[in-house]
Design an enzyme around this catalytic site. Structure first.
Site, PDB file in Angstrom:
ATOM      1  N   ARG A  10       0.869  -1.193  -0.026  1.00  0.00           N
ATOM      2  CA  ARG A  10       0.116   0.097  -0.062  1.00  0.00           C
ATOM      3  C   ARG A  10       0.968   1.326   0.037  1.00  0.00           C
ATOM      4  O   ARG A  10       1.781   1.262   0.704  1.00  0.00           O
ATOM      5  CB  ARG A  10      -0.764   0.173   1.208  1.00  0.00           C
ATOM      6  CG  ARG A  10      -2.116  -0.570   1.224  1.00  0.00           C
ATOM      7  CD  ARG A  10      -3.131  -0.111   0.057  1.00  0.00           C
ATOM      8  NE  ARG A  10      -4.257  -0.867  -0.113  1.00  0.00           N
ATOM      9  CZ  ARG A  10      -5.405  -0.635   0.325  1.00  0.00           C
ATOM     10  NH1 ARG A  10      -5.529  -0.028   0.971  1.00  0.00           N
ATOM     11  NH2 ARG A  10      -6.315  -1.591  -0.220  1.00  0.00           N
ATOM     12  N   HIS A 167       6.520  -7.158   8.620  1.00  0.00           N
ATOM     13  CA  HIS A 167       5.877  -6.274   9.853  1.00  0.00           C
ATOM     14  C   HIS A 167       5.077  -7.271  10.855  1.00  0.00           C
ATOM     15  O   HIS A 167       4.772  -6.915  11.805  1.00  0.00           O
ATOM     16  CB  HIS A 167       5.011  -5.135   9.284  1.00  0.00           C
ATOM     17  CG  HIS A 167       5.761  -3.964   8.751  1.00  0.00           C
ATOM     18  ND1 HIS A 167       5.984  -2.971   9.560  1.00  0.00           N
ATOM     19  CD2 HIS A 167       6.817  -3.762   7.773  1.00  0.00           C
ATOM     20  CE1 HIS A 167       6.801  -2.214   8.684  1.00  0.00           C
ATOM     21  NE2 HIS A 167       7.047  -2.716   7.738  1.00  0.00           N
ATOM     22  N   ASP A 374       0.697 -10.562  16.946  1.00  0.00           N
ATOM     23  CA  ASP A 374       0.861  -9.150  16.589  1.00  0.00           C
ATOM     24  C   ASP A 374       2.407  -9.164  16.219  1.00  0.00           C
ATOM     25  O   ASP A 374       3.092  -9.433  17.121  1.00  0.00           O
ATOM     26  CB  ASP A 374       0.376  -8.157  17.342  1.00  0.00           C
ATOM     27  CG  ASP A 374      -0.763  -7.031  16.629  1.00  0.00           C
ATOM     28  OD1 ASP A 374      -0.260  -6.795  15.515  1.00  0.00           O
ATOM     29  OD2 ASP A 374      -1.564  -6.629  17.077  1.00  0.00           O
TER      30      ASP A 374
HETATM   31  P1  ADQ Z   1      -1.539  -3.527  12.138  1.00  0.00           P
HETATM   32  O1  ADQ Z   1      -2.121  -5.245  12.241  1.00  0.00           O
HETATM   33  O2  ADQ Z   1      -2.501  -2.716  11.256  1.00  0.00           O
HETATM   34  O3  ADQ Z   1      -0.124  -3.209  11.584  1.00  0.00           O
HETATM   35  P2  ADQ Z   1      -1.118  -2.341  14.600  1.00  0.00           P
HETATM   36  O4  ADQ Z   1       0.503  -2.062  14.835  1.00  0.00           O
HETATM   37  O5  ADQ Z   1      -1.914  -1.959  15.724  1.00  0.00           O
HETATM   38  O6  ADQ Z   1      -1.644  -3.386  13.656  1.00  0.00           O
HETATM   39  O7  ADQ Z   1      -1.402  -0.906  13.889  1.00  0.00           O
HETATM   40  C1  ADQ Z   1      -2.819  -0.296  13.430  1.00  0.00           C
HETATM   41  C2  ADQ Z   1      -2.809   1.253  13.291  1.00  0.00           C
HETATM   42  O8  ADQ Z   1      -3.883   1.772  12.620  1.00  0.00           O
HETATM   43  C3  ADQ Z   1      -2.304   1.807  14.201  1.00  0.00           C
HETATM   44  O9  ADQ Z   1      -1.383   3.053  14.113  1.00  0.00           O
HETATM   45  C4  ADQ Z   1      -3.479   2.519  14.823  1.00  0.00           C
HETATM   46  O10 ADQ Z   1      -3.492   4.110  15.350  1.00  0.00           O
HETATM   47  C5  ADQ Z   1      -4.247   2.698  13.421  1.00  0.00           C
HETATM   48  N1  ADQ Z   1      -5.829   2.635  13.840  1.00  0.00           N
HETATM   49  C6  ADQ Z   1      -6.540   1.352  14.154  1.00  0.00           C
HETATM   50  N2  ADQ Z   1      -7.687   1.315  14.310  1.00  0.00           N
HETATM   51  C7  ADQ Z   1      -8.075   2.705  13.855  1.00  0.00           C
HETATM   52  C8  ADQ Z   1      -9.275   3.497  14.071  1.00  0.00           C
HETATM   53  N3  ADQ Z   1     -10.429   3.028  14.321  1.00  0.00           N
HETATM   54  N4  ADQ Z   1      -9.207   4.654  13.699  1.00  0.00           N
HETATM   55  C9  ADQ Z   1      -7.974   5.173  13.160  1.00  0.00           C
HETATM   56  N5  ADQ Z   1      -6.728   4.706  13.168  1.00  0.00           N
HETATM   57  C10 ADQ Z   1      -6.683   3.411  13.633  1.00  0.00           C
HETATM   58  C11 ADQ Z   1       0.938  -4.441  11.106  1.00  0.00           C
HETATM   59  C12 ADQ Z   1       1.231  -5.604  12.136  1.00  0.00           C
HETATM   60  C13 ADQ Z   1       1.653  -5.036  13.333  1.00  0.00           C
HETATM   61  C14 ADQ Z   1       2.895  -4.020  13.356  1.00  0.00           C
HETATM   62  C15 ADQ Z   1       2.591  -2.909  12.197  1.00  0.00           C
HETATM   63  C16 ADQ Z   1       3.661  -2.025  12.031  1.00  0.00           C
HETATM   64  O11 ADQ Z   1       0.048  -6.576  12.036  1.00  0.00           O
HETATM   65  O12 ADQ Z   1       1.915  -6.012  14.345  1.00  0.00           O
HETATM   66  O13 ADQ Z   1       2.744  -3.346  14.872  1.00  0.00           O
HETATM   67  O14 ADQ Z   1       2.285  -3.658  10.949  1.00  0.00           O
HETATM   68  O15 ADQ Z   1       5.195  -2.857  11.847  1.00  0.00           O
END
Ligand code: ADQ
Length: 729
Positions: A10, A167, A374
């Protein structure tokens, strides 16, 4: 960090069509959020998917998208057709490799069409990178969608500087081996010069798969493929800490906070923020909330659980089911415990703009991050960063990468509902002083190792990895150097050859006794030794009887047992000096025990040394045993002045004053040679290289650090070189 090309599935923005209009919106998710913030601070470019199917836009719209992305985001879009979205993105990425990497094997779909599409789309990315990236540009590839890409780029541009970062988690070998295309995936990733993971556990698992599936040597975070050395390391991703901590004072955030405070007056807020994904453990968390209200009725009407869940991968059946399950669970809890004036679970199924998200983080008394798996989890970090006064409690699952850094949180097993219930109780009753104490430690860590530092560290290590390769490569014996050596050979008249045998003239075999010299090799050695201007010495670690049996007829000089024995071409075997061997009676039982305990290993006894070979042992078990063995032998080595050396799949003990260098001196000092060629592949040969005069030509077989002047890749290349030397002119 100039000249950086980021490549991820992306882009930081996704294009959508709303009410007929094309809209550019920030992409949601960990990778997008993480990279976008550091990307802006550097002059880098980005290649990624536009997010909109190619068959749903016109040619003019496609051009418009490309133009806007280039102008406003310095990005180059890749366009997928509906079919590619189906088979690549929804298929292999989200139904095969994602559940595989995150241990959800029950959700993995094995489909050849998906795999073909994965290869095809990785190829599309490769073409785009080759077209857009400058020769000197650092290419940094991200995540599980593009695991074949490093290898594909390497094939087209062998000198590229390529980094790869995963990631997600990387599962244990027993899980990863289930994937039919496991070796191709690993080979693809090994196209990179540096491979990064969030935690050391993922590094370990990855190395174990590489070792077991591809058979490459992996030591100290380095993989030797025989052609290149690749570094693998831990880089726990950080966040844009200041952006969160400082925004809490922002007017818009304050306004939002006040709204929440008014709405939830006097209640303790428990918050969770996730993409709707089965890895995040949302239903199990809801069960814990329900059980908490059952077990501790005094908290009813006093808490509110805000479940902020951003829609994700909604076209997939598994995710639709999950959404339904969450809806039902929320309905049940609210129906069972709620009343007109109190709704226990506030379910927001949408993405929130930044200021609203920070306001929620800042307001929440407790954050629950209870993913089953995660890679890292940024929400946990964002919550802590949004608490400048240090108050608030983080409940964190032990199976997320962040748990390695945030040990001061209340750690839970996400499968243990009772434990989560108790953790909630602990969190809600934790004294403020204790909260602040715990959070300050974690905040300091997060502020220090933030997203920019993370990226800088990765790029710095990528350059270092390339530099290391270059140092090793500087020694590769090129065609020109070989030609030069042949010329020198022709001109000289007093030549000395000091050659190791195993791993140098022949490759390693499962059992040492299988490495019998072929007729061709014997013929070539006879030819080399047959020239009266040559003195040929085979300096091996093998016992003298085997050497005699294999090479006795050649009438060449030899040294056995790493220099304990020597024999001139027309003489008898002699011991280099009187050596004590009593120690063998004491050490032998120790090695025999290791042989019994380690299937596939073998003890070899020579007159002045004992060797334990583990080439045919399972690689992880072998390494484990080496650590134990070296430890067990340390007392003996001190008491008897023994050398304990860990070589190529061998641990060997010998008298301290024996070495190949000492044996080599017997011949080196004998004449005024005008050409000395020494070739070897192991640590024992370093002793040999060590005593050579400056002008000697020393050659190391294989790619690993050595004081030799040059390196050749394999025994085959060594034989080829010797053939060139003795060839008729
Ligand atoms: P994700 O599986 O997407 O990432 P995470 O690390 O929690 O998981 O990131 C989610 C992001 O999306 C956060 O920055 C959060 O603020 C944002 N977000 C989630 N819900 C939201 C909402 N309702 N509104 C606005 N923003 C929202 C993947 C891996 C992770 C790893 C990251 C980075 O699965 O384990 O930490 O990449 O490497």
């Amino acid at each position: 960090m100039d000249n950086l090309m980021l490549v991820s599935n992306r882009l930081p923005v996704s294009i959508e069509r709303r009410k007929g209009e094309l809209q550019f919106r920030p992409s949601v998710g960990g990778l997008a959020t993480g990279l976008a913030s550091f990307y802006k601070s550097y002059e880098s470019r980005w290649i990624g998917w536009s997010g909109i199917p190619l068959d749903s836009i016109t040619e003019a719209e496609r051009e418009h998208i490309a133009k806007v992305l280039k102008r406003d985001y310095n990005s180059h879009p890749i366009f997928f057709t509906q079919k590619e979205v189906k088979n690549f993105y929804n298929g292999f990425c989200n139904k095969t490799i994602w559940p595989m990497l995150l241990y959800f094997t029950e959700h993995v779909v094995y489909d050849k069409i998906f795999w073909e599409s994965y290869k095809h789309v990785n190829r599309l990315f490769c073409n785009a990178v080759i077209k857009n990236a400058r020769e000197d540009e650092v290419i940094w590839i991200h995540d599980y969608h593009l695991m074949l890409l490093p290898g594909m780029i390497r094939e087209k541009r062998p000198d590229s500087r390529i980094g790869f970062f995963l990631h997600t988690s990387f599962p244990s070998f027993e899980i990863f081996r289930l994937l039919p295309w496991r070796s191709e995936i690993l080979k693809g990733v090994l196209g990179a010069d540096l491979i990064g993971f969030h935690t050391y556990d993922y590094v370990r698992h990855f190395l174990s798969s590489v070792q077991r599936l591809l058979g490459h040597d992996c030591t100290l975070g380095k993989i030797n493929t025989g052609e290149r050395i690749i570094k693998v390391d831990t880089f726990p991703i950080g966040i844009d800490y200041k952006r969160f901590s400082q925004s809490t004072w922002d007017v818009n955030v304050q306004k939002e906070k006040n709204k929440w405070k008014k709405k939830l007056f006097g209640k303790k807020i428990i918050l969770s923020v996730d993409r709707v994904d089965y890895t995040k453990g949302i239903p199990r968390r809801l069960e814990a909330i329900s059980m908490f209200l059952e077990k501790y009725p005094e908290y009813r009407k006093k808490i509110i659980y805000i479940l902020l869940a951003v829609p994700s991968r909604e076209q997939l059946g598994q995710y639709k089911l999950l959404k339904k399950q969450i809806d039902e669970l929320v309905g049940n809890i609210n129906g069972k415990y709620g009343s007109i004036e109190w709704t226990p679970v506030l379910y927001l199924h949408r993405s929130l703009p930044f200021h609203q998200l920070v306001a929620l983080y800042n307001t929440a008394h407790v954050a629950m991050v209870t993913s089953f798996r995660d890679g890292m989890n940024l929400v946990a970090k964002e919550y802590l960063a949004s608490k400048p006064d240090g108050r608030g409690v983080l409940i964190l699952s032990e199976t997320v990468g962040a748990a390695k850094e945030l040990g001061e949180a209340v750690i839970v097993n996400p499968n243990n509902i009772e434990e989560m219930v108790e953790a909630l109780k602990t969190a809600l009753t934790m004294p403020e002083k204790e909260q602040v104490k715990r959070n300050r430690v974690m905040q300091r860590r997060l502020e220090h190792y933030n997203i920019v530092r993370w990226a800088e560290e990765f790029i710095k290590r990528l350059h270092a990895s390339k530099e290391y390769q270059r140092r090793m490569q500087a020694k590769v014996m090129t065609r020109e150097i070989r030609k030069e050596l042949v010329g020198k050979y022709r001109k000289s008249t007093r030549r000395l050859f000091l050659l190791d045998y195993d791993g140098t003239l022949v490759p390693f075999f499962g059992k040492p006794e299988e490495a019998v010299p072929s007729r061709d090799l014997l013929k070539m050695l006879a030819r080399l030794a047959g020239d009266p201007q040559n003195e040929l010495v085979l300096i091996s670690g093998r016992d003298k009887d085997t050497m005699q049996k294999w090479f006795g007829e050649l009438n060449i000089a030899m040294s056995a047992e790493h220099g304990a024995w020597i024999k001139n071409s027309s003489g008898e075997w002699e011991i280099i000096s009187t050596l004590d061997t009593h120690w063998k009676n004491e050490v032998r039982p120790v090695l025999e025990l290791f042989e019994d305990r380690t299937p596939g290993s073998q003890l070899e006894e020579k007159q002045f040394s004992l060797a334990w070979h583990y080439r045919r042992v399972d690689s992880e078990l072998g390494l484990q045993r080496v650590i134990e063995l070296v430890d067990d032998l340390s007392d003996f080595s001190e008491a008897y002045n023994l050398q304990v050396k860990h070589g190529d799949k061998t641990v060997e003990l010998k008298n301290g004053d024996i070495n190949k260098g000492r044996a080599a001196m017997h011949w080196v000092a004998r004449n005024r040679w005008d050409l000395i060629v020494a070739i070897g592949d192991q640590w024992t040969d370093e002793d040999l290289f060590d005593v050579l005069p400056e002008e000697a030509c020393s050659i190391k077989v294989g790619l690993s650090p050595s004081q030799a002047k040059y390196s050749l890749e394999s025994p085959k290349e060594v034989r080829q070189l010797l053939k060139e030397l003795v060839a008729e002119q």
